[in-house]
Design an enzyme around this catalytic site. Sequence first.
Site, PDB file in Angstrom:
ATOM      1  N   CYS A  81      25.023  41.585  20.085  1.00 28.48           N
ATOM      2  CA  CYS A  81      23.708  41.268  19.186  1.00 28.48           C
ATOM      3  C   CYS A  81      22.883  42.484  19.546  1.00 28.48           C
ATOM      4  O   CYS A  81      22.933  43.259  18.318  1.00 28.48           O
ATOM      5  CB  CYS A  81      23.389  39.638  20.814  1.00 28.48           C
ATOM      6  SG  CYS A  81      22.207  38.993  19.462  1.00 28.48           S
ATOM      7  N   HIS A 169      28.689  36.537  20.749  1.00 29.45           N
ATOM      8  CA  HIS A 169      27.775  36.835  22.790  1.00 29.45           C
ATOM      9  C   HIS A 169      29.502  36.401  22.890  1.00 29.45           C
ATOM     10  O   HIS A 169      29.860  35.315  23.677  1.00 29.45           O
ATOM     11  CB  HIS A 169      27.369  36.060  22.663  1.00 29.45           C
ATOM     12  CG  HIS A 169      25.683  36.203  23.269  1.00 29.45           C
ATOM     13  ND1 HIS A 169      25.453  37.356  23.651  1.00 29.45           N
ATOM     14  CD2 HIS A 169      24.657  35.849  22.583  1.00 29.45           C
ATOM     15  CE1 HIS A 169      24.254  37.639  23.425  1.00 29.45           C
ATOM     16  NE2 HIS A 169      24.090  37.002  22.299  1.00 29.45           N
ATOM     17  N   GLU A 171      30.696  36.933  25.329  1.00 34.77           N
ATOM     18  CA  GLU A 171      30.169  36.732  28.331  1.00 34.77           C
ATOM     19  C   GLU A 171      30.210  34.493  28.188  1.00 34.77           C
ATOM     20  O   GLU A 171      30.775  34.972  29.116  1.00 34.77           O
ATOM     21  CB  GLU A 171      29.860  37.718  28.049  1.00 34.77           C
ATOM     22  CG  GLU A 171      27.909  37.011  27.651  1.00 34.77           C
ATOM     23  CD  GLU A 171      27.137  37.654  26.455  1.00 34.77           C
ATOM     24  OE1 GLU A 171      28.257  38.310  25.590  1.00 34.77           O
ATOM     25  OE2 GLU A 171      26.077  37.981  26.005  1.00 34.77           O
ATOM     26  N   SER A 223      23.477  32.967  59.936  1.00 39.87           N
ATOM     27  CA  SER A 223      22.943  31.461  59.551  1.00 39.87           C
ATOM     28  C   SER A 223      24.193  30.227  59.358  1.00 39.87           C
ATOM     29  O   SER A 223      23.754  29.634  59.343  1.00 39.87           O
ATOM     30  CB  SER A 223      22.130  30.717  58.249  1.00 39.87           C
ATOM     31  OG  SER A 223      22.778  31.293  56.900  1.00 39.87           O
ATOM     32  N   GLY A 225      25.810  30.162  56.851  1.00 34.64           N
ATOM     33  CA  GLY A 225      25.690  29.880  55.428  1.00 34.64           C
ATOM     34  C   GLY A 225      27.182  31.447  55.300  1.00 34.64           C
ATOM     35  O   GLY A 225      26.925  32.523  55.566  1.00 34.64           O
ATOM     36  N   VAL A 226      27.117  31.359  54.101  1.00 37.42           N
ATOM     37  CA  VAL A 226      28.168  31.691  52.823  1.00 37.42           C
ATOM     38  C   VAL A 226      27.853  33.639  53.384  1.00 37.42           C
ATOM     39  O   VAL A 226      28.656  33.893  53.695  1.00 37.42           O
ATOM     40  CB  VAL A 226      28.501  31.762  51.835  1.00 37.42           C
ATOM     41  CG1 VAL A 226      29.574  32.540  51.162  1.00 37.42           C
ATOM     42  CG2 VAL A 226      28.439  30.332  51.660  1.00 37.42           C
ATOM     43  N   ASP A 227      26.358  33.300  52.457  1.00 34.78           N
ATOM     44  CA  ASP A 227      26.042  35.016  53.028  1.00 34.78           C
ATOM     45  C   ASP A 227      26.172  35.844  53.910  1.00 34.78           C
ATOM     46  O   ASP A 227      27.125  37.079  54.645  1.00 34.78           O
ATOM     47  CB  ASP A 227      25.457  35.580  51.933  1.00 34.78           C
ATOM     48  CG  ASP A 227      24.417  34.401  50.041  1.00 34.78           C
ATOM     49  OD1 ASP A 227      25.857  34.958  50.199  1.00 34.78           O
ATOM     50  OD2 ASP A 227      23.841  34.557  50.186  1.00 34.78           O
ATOM     51  N   SER A 228      25.700  35.259  54.757  1.00 34.03           N
ATOM     52  CA  SER A 228      25.158  35.721  56.194  1.00 34.03           C
ATOM     53  C   SER A 228      26.822  35.422  56.747  1.00 34.03           C
ATOM     54  O   SER A 228      26.883  36.903  57.427  1.00 34.03           O
ATOM     55  CB  SER A 228      24.434  35.293  57.029  1.00 34.03           C
ATOM     56  OG  SER A 228      24.433  33.921  57.828  1.00 34.03           O
ATOM     57  N   SER A 229      27.659  34.668  56.782  1.00 39.02           N
ATOM     58  CA  SER A 229      28.863  35.030  57.590  1.00 39.02           C
ATOM     59  C   SER A 229      29.888  35.999  57.026  1.00 39.02           C
ATOM     60  O   SER A 229      30.342  36.435  57.701  1.00 39.02           O
ATOM     61  CB  SER A 229      29.444  33.580  57.222  1.00 39.02           C
ATOM     62  OG  SER A 229      28.850  32.100  57.510  1.00 39.02           O
TER      63      SER A 229
END
Length: 540
Positions: A81, A169, A171, A223, A225-229
């Site tokens: 683009c 585009h 994507e 916590s 949560g996904v990220d800290s786990s």
Amino acid sequence: MNEQIVILDFGSQYTQVIARRIRECNVYSTILRYDTPAVKIAVLKPSGIILSGGPSSVYAKDAPLPDKAVFSLGAPVLGICFGVQLLAQFLGGRVEKGQKREYGKGTLKVKDSSCALFQGLPAQLQVWNSHGDKLTKLPRGFKPVAVTENSPFAAIENRAQKLFGLQFHPEVVHTPRGSEIISNFVHKICGCGKSWTMRNYVEQAVAEIRRQVGGEKVILGLSGGVDSSVAAALLHKAIGNQLTCIFVNNGVLRAREAETVQEVFGKHFHIKLKYVDASKRFLSKLRGVTDPERKRKIIGAEFIRVFDDAVIELTKKSPKSKVQSPKPEFPIRTPHSALRAPHYKFLAQGTLYPDVIESVPIAGNPAAMIKSHHNVGGLPKKMKLQLVEPLKCLFKDEVRLLGLELGLPKEIVYRQPFPGPGLAVRCLGEVTPEKLKVLRRADAIVVEEMKASGLYYKTWQTFAVLLPVRSVGVQGDERTYDWTLAIRAVESQDGMTADWVKLPYDLLEKISLRITNEVRGLNRVVLDLTSKPPGTIEWE
Ligand code: XMP
């Protein structure tokens, strides 16, 4: 080092989508600002370069321009683009304001099927356009390979110099075969293999964590949560007992949350876990407070104090590490305890790639405005700890794959987002132990029934909200005067906007019946039919 494709970001709201599509082809991708000097790009030895779209016009005075030398690095270039207009303009072609803005679905006709971008694809494709300007003259050495109704140069190439351009585009999902076009670019044109897999990433990340941390100790606020786990599981694989996780029960967790975290991380993974039950501390601070903003502030500030105390306590117990740590790479914020707790040199965080990508300051760039804040967990100033951020080059969906690779259970890997201030934002008005007990039980029923129906993992968030509204009901022969519970179920991509989910009536009936039968204190269940905007996901 992985083979990689460099994406120069000219401010498109789809730049991150391009990066994800490339990674889905098992090729690593990095997003850099549009004006990154070519010498810096060369250091990364990119297998290919993509010029993203963007909101500007190439002939605007303040148009973002790349370093011209990127075209002579020898790596194949694909302009998308705005990117193709730039490529054409730079190399001697012409771009003009289109008579008509081409926006939305279009039909692409491939005229030269020998172009590597379209290998294996039909001669006619559905594509998605979003541009006002159009190419009117190709630079020397280029030829058109595909057209749309509005554009004779919808796809162009200079095969000898490996320069390509797409006016549409590839994507976005509205270009259904777009991923194959991107795959052709990275594999057939750039010659990349398929080295970007989570299995390979684990090996690299483990080596990198060991290199950074050496023999030092690392602390991580878990916590659940996904990220800290996932960060905890990855760090534990890399450095074992050098990692200590702190899990704070702030009194506003959901049913069985504290137990699950202790079971998974303590008992199953044998991660050193300090469980701090500070629920009384938090709840006494919240007594009498009804203002949502104050509730949030109290919880945030108390979390820092509790975390701080936990670090000090751990320091008293643990022997000082022997290895000298390198100088801090970043002057960042830390708990006060770190000043007095030299045993811990590193603080680990589950920061993700979208948090660290530098946004492009271009007027009208929505991606710049919706940029998420860098999550430093709200820890106070004076931080002397160095950060370990082993997820900082991953997107959320990759973090989930990594979690599965590391053996984390599905309940954690596909956990729905849960706000830091927890049930306090779902328990309207004053937060009391009595109301929390009612909310926890009702919320557990909502989650249980959603899981049983198979819909839980298909929605962004589904939860219960306790409304401090009493109304008259009748149960058995008794008249009741109890609270109201709202069910909130939303569909979303990123939490910025959301649609309410049309849950099946029989599921809603089951949830409502169970709640009114099993949870004392509630005699009415209602459904929230508000999208975001105009509502928010949480009620507060
Ligand atoms: P709202 O309610 O603003 O929420 O539509 C958008 C998304 O953010 C989550 N949320 C939070 N997450 N700390 C968090 O970590 C918070 O204070 C917080 N408040 C809202 C919310 O659950 C939703 O996914």
